[in-house]
Design a protein around this motif. Structure first.
Motif, PDB file in Angstrom:
ATOM      1  N   CYS A  93     -55.699  27.948  -6.652  1.00 16.14           N
ATOM      2  CA  CYS A  93     -56.311  27.630  -5.359  1.00 16.14           C
ATOM      3  C   CYS A  93     -57.840  27.571  -5.471  1.00 16.14           C
ATOM      4  O   CYS A  93     -58.491  26.707  -4.871  1.00 16.14           O
ATOM      5  N   VAL A  94     -58.407  28.469  -6.256  1.00 16.27           N
ATOM      6  CA  VAL A  94     -59.869  28.454  -6.431  1.00 16.27           C
ATOM      7  C   VAL A  94     -60.279  27.205  -7.215  1.00 16.27           C
ATOM      8  O   VAL A  94     -61.228  26.497  -6.844  1.00 16.27           O
ATOM      9  N   ALA A  95     -59.546  26.913  -8.293  1.00 17.95           N
ATOM     10  CA  ALA A  95     -59.881  25.721  -9.092  1.00 17.95           C
ATOM     11  C   ALA A  95     -59.777  24.454  -8.233  1.00 17.95           C
ATOM     12  O   ALA A  95     -60.683  23.602  -8.233  1.00 17.95           O
ATOM     13  N   ALA A  96     -58.695  24.354  -7.479  1.00 19.84           N
ATOM     14  CA  ALA A  96     -58.508  23.160  -6.634  1.00 19.84           C
ATOM     15  C   ALA A  96     -59.516  23.156  -5.480  1.00 19.84           C
ATOM     16  O   ALA A  96     -59.948  22.087  -5.025  1.00 19.84           O
ATOM     17  N   GLY A  97     -59.902  24.356  -5.012  1.00 18.90           N
ATOM     18  CA  GLY A  97     -60.885  24.450  -3.921  1.00 18.90           C
ATOM     19  C   GLY A  97     -62.239  23.917  -4.356  1.00 18.90           C
ATOM     20  O   GLY A  97     -62.945  23.265  -3.574  1.00 18.90           O
ATOM     21  N   VAL A  98     -62.609  24.180  -5.605  1.00 11.64           N
ATOM     22  CA  VAL A  98     -63.878  23.644  -6.123  1.00 11.64           C
ATOM     23  C   VAL A  98     -63.792  22.121  -6.183  1.00 11.64           C
ATOM     24  O   VAL A  98     -64.700  21.408  -5.724  1.00 11.64           O
ATOM     25  N   ASP A  99     -62.694  21.601  -6.709  1.00 12.67           N
ATOM     26  CA  ASP A  99     -62.557  20.135  -6.814  1.00 12.67           C
ATOM     27  C   ASP A  99     -62.540  19.483  -5.441  1.00 12.67           C
ATOM     28  O   ASP A  99     -63.144  18.423  -5.231  1.00 12.67           O
ATOM     29  N   ARG A 100     -61.872  20.139  -4.510  1.00 13.49           N
ATOM     30  CA  ARG A 100     -61.829  19.614  -3.142  1.00 13.49           C
ATOM     31  C   ARG A 100     -63.229  19.574  -2.527  1.00 13.49           C
ATOM     32  O   ARG A 100     -63.627  18.603  -1.888  1.00 13.49           O
ATOM     33  N   ASP A 111     -74.042  24.046  -6.169  1.00  8.97           N
ATOM     34  CA  ASP A 111     -75.025  24.978  -6.738  1.00  8.97           C
ATOM     35  C   ASP A 111     -74.516  26.417  -6.715  1.00  8.97           C
ATOM     36  O   ASP A 111     -74.606  27.122  -7.709  1.00  8.97           O
ATOM     37  N   ILE A 112     -74.038  26.853  -5.553  1.00 12.57           N
ATOM     38  CA  ILE A 112     -73.570  28.243  -5.428  1.00 12.57           C
ATOM     39  C   ILE A 112     -72.171  28.202  -4.801  1.00 12.57           C
ATOM     40  O   ILE A 112     -71.987  27.596  -3.744  1.00 12.57           O
ATOM     41  N   VAL A 113     -71.206  28.814  -5.455  1.00 13.63           N
ATOM     42  CA  VAL A 113     -69.859  28.870  -4.872  1.00 13.63           C
ATOM     43  C   VAL A 113     -69.433  30.331  -4.742  1.00 13.63           C
ATOM     44  O   VAL A 113     -69.433  31.080  -5.723  1.00 13.63           O
ATOM     45  N   HIS A 114     -69.093  30.697  -3.506  1.00 17.19           N
ATOM     46  CA  HIS A 114     -68.677  32.070  -3.218  1.00 17.19           C
ATOM     47  C   HIS A 114     -67.160  32.170  -3.117  1.00 17.19           C
ATOM     48  O   HIS A 114     -66.510  31.265  -2.582  1.00 17.19           O
ATOM     49  N   LEU A 115     -66.624  33.296  -3.542  1.00 17.03           N
ATOM     50  CA  LEU A 115     -65.263  33.671  -3.164  1.00 17.03           C
ATOM     51  C   LEU A 115     -65.404  34.275  -1.766  1.00 17.03           C
ATOM     52  O   LEU A 115     -66.067  35.295  -1.587  1.00 17.03           O
ATOM     53  N   HIS A 116     -64.796  33.629  -0.785  1.00 18.72           N
ATOM     54  CA  HIS A 116     -65.101  33.876   0.622  1.00 18.72           C
ATOM     55  C   HIS A 116     -64.269  35.011   1.205  1.00 18.72           C
ATOM     56  O   HIS A 116     -63.106  34.823   1.532  1.00 18.72           O
ATOM     57  N   SER A 117     -64.853  36.190   1.319  1.00 15.77           N
ATOM     58  CA  SER A 117     -64.144  37.367   1.837  1.00 15.77           C
ATOM     59  C   SER A 117     -62.883  37.656   1.032  1.00 15.77           C
ATOM     60  O   SER A 117     -61.851  38.041   1.587  1.00 15.77           O
ATOM     61  N   CYS A 118     -62.991  37.495  -0.258  1.00 16.18           N
ATOM     62  CA  CYS A 118     -61.855  37.777  -1.150  1.00 16.18           C
ATOM     63  C   CYS A 118     -61.585  39.287  -1.132  1.00 16.18           C
ATOM     64  O   CYS A 118     -62.505  40.088  -1.328  1.00 16.18           O
ATOM     65  N   PRO A 119     -60.331  39.686  -0.914  1.00 15.73           N
ATOM     66  CA  PRO A 119     -60.033  41.129  -0.895  1.00 15.73           C
ATOM     67  C   PRO A 119     -60.350  41.799  -2.241  1.00 15.73           C
ATOM     68  O   PRO A 119     -60.223  41.179  -3.294  1.00 15.73           O
ATOM     69  N   GLY A 126     -58.761  39.756 -11.182  1.00 24.25           N
ATOM     70  CA  GLY A 126     -59.609  38.963 -12.089  1.00 24.25           C
ATOM     71  C   GLY A 126     -59.369  37.460 -12.171  1.00 24.25           C
ATOM     72  O   GLY A 126     -60.250  36.712 -12.576  1.00 24.25           O
ATOM     73  N   ASP A 127     -58.180  36.996 -11.786  1.00 25.21           N
ATOM     74  CA  ASP A 127     -57.827  35.572 -11.927  1.00 25.21           C
ATOM     75  C   ASP A 127     -58.765  34.622 -11.193  1.00 25.21           C
ATOM     76  O   ASP A 127     -59.122  33.557 -11.706  1.00 25.21           O
ATOM     77  N   VAL A 128     -59.114  34.986  -9.963  1.00 22.93           N
ATOM     78  CA  VAL A 128     -59.926  34.064  -9.148  1.00 22.93           C
ATOM     79  C   VAL A 128     -61.358  33.990  -9.690  1.00 22.93           C
ATOM     80  O   VAL A 128     -61.996  32.926  -9.633  1.00 22.93           O
ATOM     81  N   ILE A 129     -61.829  35.090 -10.257  1.00 23.72           N
ATOM     82  CA  ILE A 129     -63.172  35.058 -10.852  1.00 23.72           C
ATOM     83  C   ILE A 129     -63.147  34.149 -12.076  1.00 23.72           C
ATOM     84  O   ILE A 129     -64.053  33.345 -12.309  1.00 23.72           O
ATOM     85  N   GLU A 130     -62.057  34.264 -12.828  1.00 26.43           N
ATOM     86  CA  GLU A 130     -61.915  33.435 -14.029  1.00 26.43           C
ATOM     87  C   GLU A 130     -61.902  31.943 -13.680  1.00 26.43           C
ATOM     88  O   GLU A 130     -62.506  31.119 -14.378  1.00 26.43           O
ATOM     89  N   ALA A 131     -61.235  31.620 -12.585  1.00 31.28           N
ATOM     90  CA  ALA A 131     -61.171  30.204 -12.170  1.00 31.28           C
ATOM     91  C   ALA A 131     -62.564  29.676 -11.854  1.00 31.28           C
ATOM     92  O   ALA A 131     -62.921  28.543 -12.221  1.00 31.28           O
ATOM     93  N   LEU A 132     -63.365  30.498 -11.197  1.00 34.84           N
ATOM     94  CA  LEU A 132     -64.730  30.084 -10.861  1.00 34.84           C
ATOM     95  C   LEU A 132     -65.589  29.988 -12.134  1.00 34.84           C
ATOM     96  O   LEU A 132     -66.406  29.069 -12.275  1.00 34.84           O
ATOM     97  N   ALA A 133     -65.370  30.925 -13.056  1.00 30.61           N
ATOM     98  CA  ALA A 133     -66.130  30.890 -14.317  1.00 30.61           C
ATOM     99  C   ALA A 133     -65.817  29.618 -15.098  1.00 30.61           C
ATOM    100  O   ALA A 133     -66.702  29.010 -15.710  1.00 30.61           O
ATOM    101  N   ALA A 135     -64.943  26.767 -13.798  1.00 28.80           N
ATOM    102  CA  ALA A 135     -65.615  25.661 -13.093  1.00 28.80           C
ATOM    103  C   ALA A 135     -67.097  25.628 -13.459  1.00 28.80           C
ATOM    104  O   ALA A 135     -67.697  24.561 -13.588  1.00 28.80           O
ATOM    105  N   LYS A 136     -67.675  26.805 -13.658  1.00 30.51           N
ATOM    106  CA  LYS A 136     -69.086  26.853 -14.072  1.00 30.51           C
ATOM    107  C   LYS A 136     -69.226  26.298 -15.497  1.00 30.51           C
ATOM    108  O   LYS A 136     -70.118  25.489 -15.772  1.00 30.51           O
ATOM    109  N   ALA A 137     -68.330  26.723 -16.385  1.00 33.58           N
ATOM    110  CA  ALA A 137     -68.388  26.252 -17.771  1.00 33.58           C
ATOM    111  C   ALA A 137     -68.225  24.733 -17.835  1.00 33.58           C
ATOM    112  O   ALA A 137     -68.788  24.067 -18.710  1.00 33.58           O
ATOM    113  N   ALA A 138     -67.477  24.187 -16.887  1.00 31.27           N
ATOM    114  CA  ALA A 138     -67.243  22.731 -16.858  1.00 31.27           C
ATOM    115  C   ALA A 138     -68.392  21.979 -16.179  1.00 31.27           C
ATOM    116  O   ALA A 138     -68.349  20.748 -16.061  1.00 31.27           O
ATOM    117  N   GLY A 139     -69.410  22.708 -15.710  1.00 38.76           N
ATOM    118  CA  GLY A 139     -70.567  22.057 -15.091  1.00 38.76           C
ATOM    119  C   GLY A 139     -70.365  21.669 -13.638  1.00 38.76           C
ATOM    120  O   GLY A 139     -71.204  20.997 -13.038  1.00 38.76           O
TER     121      GLY A 139
END
Ligand SMILES: NC(=O)c1ccc[n+]([C@@H]2O[C@H](COP(=O)([O-])OP(=O)(O)OC[C@H]3O[C@@H](n4cnc5c(N)ncnc54)[C@H](OP(=O)(O)O)[C@@H]3O)[C@@H](O)[C@H]2O)c1
Length: 294
Positions: A93-100, A111-119, A126-133, A135-139
């Motif tokens: 969901c995080v990976a697809a959310g970035v693409d969306r 420029d800045i992507v937040h996990l929005h009120s993530c519990p 750790g999975d959702v942080i990894e997905a964002l990382a 996306a960062k590595a992919a530019g």
């Protein structure tokens, strides 16, 4: 006095007065009005625009009206939920959310992507942080950020995984001053202060039951402060914005006149130290148990 800051150690520059695009997603604006308003935001010198998946048509409108001026501003959004075909708060969901978000805002990077009120428990896993990382590595994303309060915010700050955070900071909501802000400074993280006016609770004569600012209205009454000749607006904004470690304060508005008035207020710089001390003391005296408000 410089009215811009660097966002932590990222090299991203943001205007000290940012624009919180939480209020432009609804039906009150026509597309024409919204376009004129958004161009006015950039023309006023604002270089941080903050939006989210959850702000109605806000992201779509930023893409429609500002794609041609993308190089002029830092774009901040929030993900983690609301993507068709994906369970909320999962890696997918995080990976697809970035693409969306890239697609709907018509840009090749965020420029800045937040996990929005993530519990907190999801962050820990750790999975959702990894997905964002990834996306960062992919530019696709320049800075990884967390948006939230209290224990989840504390975890994010200590995790070493984020470039910055977004949290509530205003005279009625000061928890972050004693905990989050010093930690953000220590770790070299950017910090975006949200709800800096406490949603203007002084505008309500009676308790605004069920409104977003209800809790702040209660706190305002309890604290017994007097803004003196500055007025609440100015006292609130200068208090929140000039805390050491704040990269930008995102004020939500739908009126250019208000945005410009806020810019003029910030030209005046920090409040006198004795007034800051008075506001801190009022919170210390009355704020036991007053958590950060999402
Ligand atoms: N990450 C999260 O979970 C989260 C949660 C809340 C907010 N946010 C972000 O933070 C931004 C700011 O928060 P917020 O909008 O809730 O609260 P806020 O900025 O503290 O207060 C916004 C309110 O202040 C009024 N206002 C602004 N400038 C004014 C002026 N010069 N004179 C009189 N009234 C003025 C606005 O009304 P007018 O429209 O009439 O100007 C609006 O009702 C949001 O837009 C959003 O981007 C993020």
């Amino acid at each position: 006095m410089s009215l811009s800051r660097t966002y932590g150690a990222t090299g991203i520059t943001v205007s000290l007065l940012g624009f919180g695009a939480g209020h432009i997603g609804g039906p009150d604006f026509t597309e024409g009005e919204c376009g004129a308003f958004l161009h006015g935001v950039l023309d006023a010198g604002i270089t941080l625009v903050d939006t989210a998946r959850g702000y109605g048509r806000s992201e779509e409108r930023i893409g429609r009206h500002l794609a041609g001026r993308r190089a002029e501003f830092t774009l901040s959004t929030k993900v983690g939920y609301g993507v068709e075909g994906h369970e909320d708060w999962t890696h997918a969901c995080v990976a697809a959310g970035v693409d969306r978000a890239l697609k709907i805002m018509r840009t090749d990077h965020l420029d800045i992507v937040h996990l929005h009120s993530c519990p907190r428990e999801v962050l820990v896993q750790g999975d959702v942080i990894e997905a964002l990382a990834k996306a960062k590595a992919a530019g696709k994303v320049r800075a990884l950020a967390y948006s939230g309060e209290n224990e989840a915010l504390d975890f994010a700050l200590a995790s070493g995984r984020f470039d910055g955070v977004q949290c509530s900071l205003n005279f009625c909501d000061q928890r972050v001053l004693s905990q989050g802000l010093p930690a953000a400074r220590r770790h070299g993280l950017g910090l975006i202060a949200k709800r800096p006016l406490a949603n203007a609770p002084w505008l309500w004569a009676e308790r605004p039951v069920g409104e977003y600012c209800e809790e702040y209205w209660v706190r305002l009454r309890a604290m017994g402060l007097d803004p003196r000749d500055l007025g609440w607006q100015e006292m609130a904004l200068r208090f929140a914005t000039f805390q050491d470690g704040v990269s930008s304060c995102i004020v939500g508005t739908t009126k250019l006149t208000h945005l410009e008035a806020n810019g003029r207020i910030l030209q005046k710089g920090p409040l006198p130290p004795e007034q800051v001390a008075e506001i801190r003391a009022a919170f210390a005296a009355h704020g036991a148990g007053w958590d950060g408000q999402v």
